[in-house]
Write an enzyme that holds these catalytic residues in place. Structure first.
Site, mmCIF file in Angstrom:
data_model
loop_
_atom_site.group_PDB
_atom_site.id
_atom_site.type_symbol
_atom_site.label_atom_id
_atom_site.label_comp_id
_atom_site.label_asym_id
_atom_site.label_seq_id
_atom_site.Cartn_x
_atom_site.Cartn_y
_atom_site.Cartn_z
ATOM 1 C CD GLU B 70 -1.731 -2.408 1.578
ATOM 2 O OE1 GLU B 70 -0.582 -2.612 2.026
ATOM 3 O OE2 GLU B 70 -2.596 -3.297 1.513
ATOM 4 C CG HIS B 139 -10.902 -6.201 6.539
ATOM 5 N ND1 HIS B 139 -9.800 -6.552 7.258
ATOM 6 C CD2 HIS B 139 -10.628 -6.569 5.275
ATOM 7 C CE1 HIS B 139 -8.912 -7.120 6.457
ATOM 8 N NE2 HIS B 139 -9.391 -7.141 5.241
#
Lengths: 322, 341
Positions: B70, B139
């Site tokens: 990322e 999440h």
């Protein structure tokens, strides 16, 4: 060093338990019994088992989103895991964590981890703790080919070498990071070689071969335990299921999984090896199969019958509630 | 007008802009369906399914699958944005901002100001947020408040397919870095969406229900709950005005203030937490600028100050629900009722 019969039976039981657990989770999830996101470890059992068979309860492991196998191999309570995955009271995290966050610190299991590359820094922290406290315990960082590309992983390998930490980086290369192929995403196509570049003694092995894993793990863990510092192992394995349950896997050739199940099944390999050299009998393993089947059946039934957490649990385990 | 889901509207926005402007690229994990597999390319369009079909039309030079890295994705997108491209970077879950935050808030957000106005960073970071899918603590978060707090970033939270398309096209054409937050539980919600390209300016709230008794400000999934509550309370004679700010940075203060001047009552519904969040931010703004108009306390309906729990019973309790919104409205309608909370 050859393993004694008791250890071999133990290894078989752990691998069989993982396989049975995961296949049953797949069934229950598809029947709508399990909420959330679930990533199955089936196909990789020899890695978790081959490593953890050489660990003590006081040793640590850090895991991944595909963590059920690591939990079982490290000795986490199977019924407590099932309760957790079903989101019930009595689960290993009280139902607050779920499949991606199962942890059991008493067993040295520092948690499945839903952040790719989240575990390696934590694992070297556990290794630092073990070393600083003067123990001879070690820490294992389990991660996949996907996490092998993360900066956190590179930083952890370097720091482990700098601080000479009792840590082993185990990279389970199952061919895919989520949906992307490893040969695309790992530029050098060589995870072990890259670890070697950081100064870690590194080997690449067949992760479908329990005996190759345990031999490599025995050497690396002994090195860590005796003050020789960190190592890395790249274990080439296969993923019998998708990235998550429900993944249509169109990015894989239609016959790929079927072929891998036929050719690269670590349980089948183990069974062939131990029966052909006479170290275990089929009857011994069938007895374990029956016991494991009963355990999984009981676990699922108990999880389904269990209560959900009390509503008051929402506001516990935090410093403040506003 | 054709009906489209939020997912389709987002896909169309990207597709139209990529056709219009060759400098627009898409970069992220599995955005081209996963490179290097043994099966089909473009099989999935990323974990969000939003980018499906873009690889087939625009090819691998412009729809770029990346490793799961990322920081490198966000940094590469920021670097490319300052040097001639208009990247749309996808970050699967906004929770993963934890991995790459530096490249966004210390790098991309700062360039224009820190370099004395000489840099442009036309970058869009699309990401998924919100609870409700039993996806647990790492999440499920709603983290737009963090990015709203950072000067240099614009922050967009669409609640419906029409807005999603217009706001995303606006984001792609914008010369500043834009954080684009998509709620994971409403991708399949449908609305009328024109086929052609159009933009919705940032900083312009949408009034989804007009009313005179109480103002509710809400975002994304919470906006739909607020609309439902407004419709129900309307039957009881309580006239509720509902405002969807659509962007938290810039924030359309004027529309919110005008509404509160009219109703004298404000409830803010936010799936983020109670501390330093959008609800607290808007409450403070209104308290400062429209204090004289208020007939009762400003009520914040938010998630509790906890991580998002996994177990469905706990997650359902965690997410603000219609009952809490109704209770908050009742509280501001009758501020003299003691003990209500």
């Amino acid at each position: 060093m050859s393993l004694d019969q008791e250890t071999l039976l133990d290894a078989y039981r752990r691998m069989r338990t993982i396989r049975e657990f995961e296949e049953r989770i797949d069934t229950e999830f598809k029947a709508g019994e399990i909420p959330g996101f679930v990533h199955l470890y089936a196909g990789q059992e020899a890695v978790a088992t081959g490593v953890c068979i050489h660990l003590r309860t006081e040793d640590y492991i850090g895991s991944t989103h595909r963590g059920h196998g690591h939990c079982i191999a490290k000795g986490c309570d199977v019924k407590g895991m099932m309760l957790e995955i079903f989101g019930r009271k009595g689960g290993l995290c009280g139902g607050k964590g779920g499949s991606m966050h199962i942890a059991d610190l008493k067993q040295g299991m520092l948690g499945a981890n839903a952040i790719v590359g989240g575990s390696p820094p934590l694992a070297i922290g556990a290794a630092l703790s073990a070393k600083t406290r003067g123990t001879d315990n070690v820490a294992i960082s389990f991660s996949g080919d996907g996490a092998s590309n993360q900066g956190t992983t590179f930083e952890s390998m370097n720091m482990a070498v700098v601080l000479k930490l009792p840590c082993v980086f185990v990279f389970e290369n199952n061919g895919y990071g989520e949906m992307t192929g490893v040969d695309y995403a790992v530029g050098s196509k060589d995870i072990a070689g890259r670890a070697a570049g950081f100064g870690l003694p590194s080997v690449k092995i067949d992760g479908a071969d329990f005996f190759a894993v345990e031999a490599a793990a025995a050497e690396a863990i002994e090195r860590a335990r005796s003050g020789g510092g960190p190592s890395a192992i790249e274990a080439v394995v296969t993923r019998f299921y998708g990235h998550f349950i429900g993944d249509p896997q169109n990015y894989r050739a239609p016959d790929e999984v079927e072929r891998l199940r036929a050719e690269r099944d670590c349980l089948k390999n183990f069974r062939e090896r131990v029966t052909s050299d006479g170290s275990l009998s089929n009857a011994q393993m069938e007895e374990i199969d029956g016991q494991v089947g009963t355990l999984i059946e009981e676990s699922v039934n108990e999880a389904k019958a269990a209560e959900f957490p009390d509503e008051t649990e929402l506001l516990t385990d935090v410093y403040v509630s506003y | 007008m054709p009906t489209k889901t939020i997912r389709q509207a987002l896909n169309e926005a990207i597709r139209l802009e990529m056709r219009r402007d060759p400098t627009v690229i898409v970069i992220g994990e599995d955005v081209a369906g996963g490179a290097g597999g043994t099966g089909k390319r473009d099989a999935s369009g990323g974990a969000l399914g939003v980018t499906k079909g873009l690889f087939s039309e625009f090819g691998e030079a412009r729809v770029i699958d990346t490793p799961i890295t990322e920081s490198a994705i966000m940094g590469a997108a920021a670097g490319a944005a300052t040097t001639g491209l208009r990247p749309i970077a996808e970050l699967m879950f906004c929770d993963f901002m934890g991995v790459c935050f530096d490249q966004i808030f210390n790098q991309a957000a700062k360039f224009r100001y820190m370099f004395g106005g000489k840099a442009q960073t036309p970058l869009v970071i699309r990401t998924m947020f919100g609870a409700g899918l039993r996806a647990a603590a790492q999440h499920s978060q709603s983290l737009y408040n963090i990015f709203t707090a950072i000067p240099g970033l614009k922050c967009v939270i669409p609640s419906n397919a029409y807005d999603a398309k217009g706001l995303l096209i606006q984001a792609i054409r914008d010369d500043d870095p834009v954080m684009f937050f998509e709620h994971k539980a409403i991708y399949d919600q449908e609305a009328d969406v024109p086929d052609e390209a159009y933009t919705i300016p940032f900083g312009e709230a949408n009034i989804t229900r007009e009313g005179g008794d109480v103002t509710i400000v809400a975002f994304a999934r919470m906006l739909h709950l607020a609309d439902g509550v407004a419709d129900e309370l309307g039957k009881d004679g309580v006239s509720v005005e509902v405002i969807d700010p659509r962007t938290t940075s810039p924030l359309d203060e004027e529309t919110i203030l005008e509404s509160v001047e009219k109703t004298g009552r404000l409830v803010i519904v936010d799936e983020g937490g109670p501390r330093c969040g959008m609800a607290a931010d808007i409450a403070a703004m209104v308290a400062q600028k429209a204090f004289g108009a208020l007939k009762g306390p400003i009520m914040q309906v938010t998630a509790p100050h906890t991580p998002v729990p996994f177990s469905p019973v706990l997650e359902d309790l965690y997410i603000p629900g219609p009952e809490q919104i109704v209770a908050a409205v009742q509280r501001v309608m009758q501020p003299e009722v003691a003990g209500a909370k």
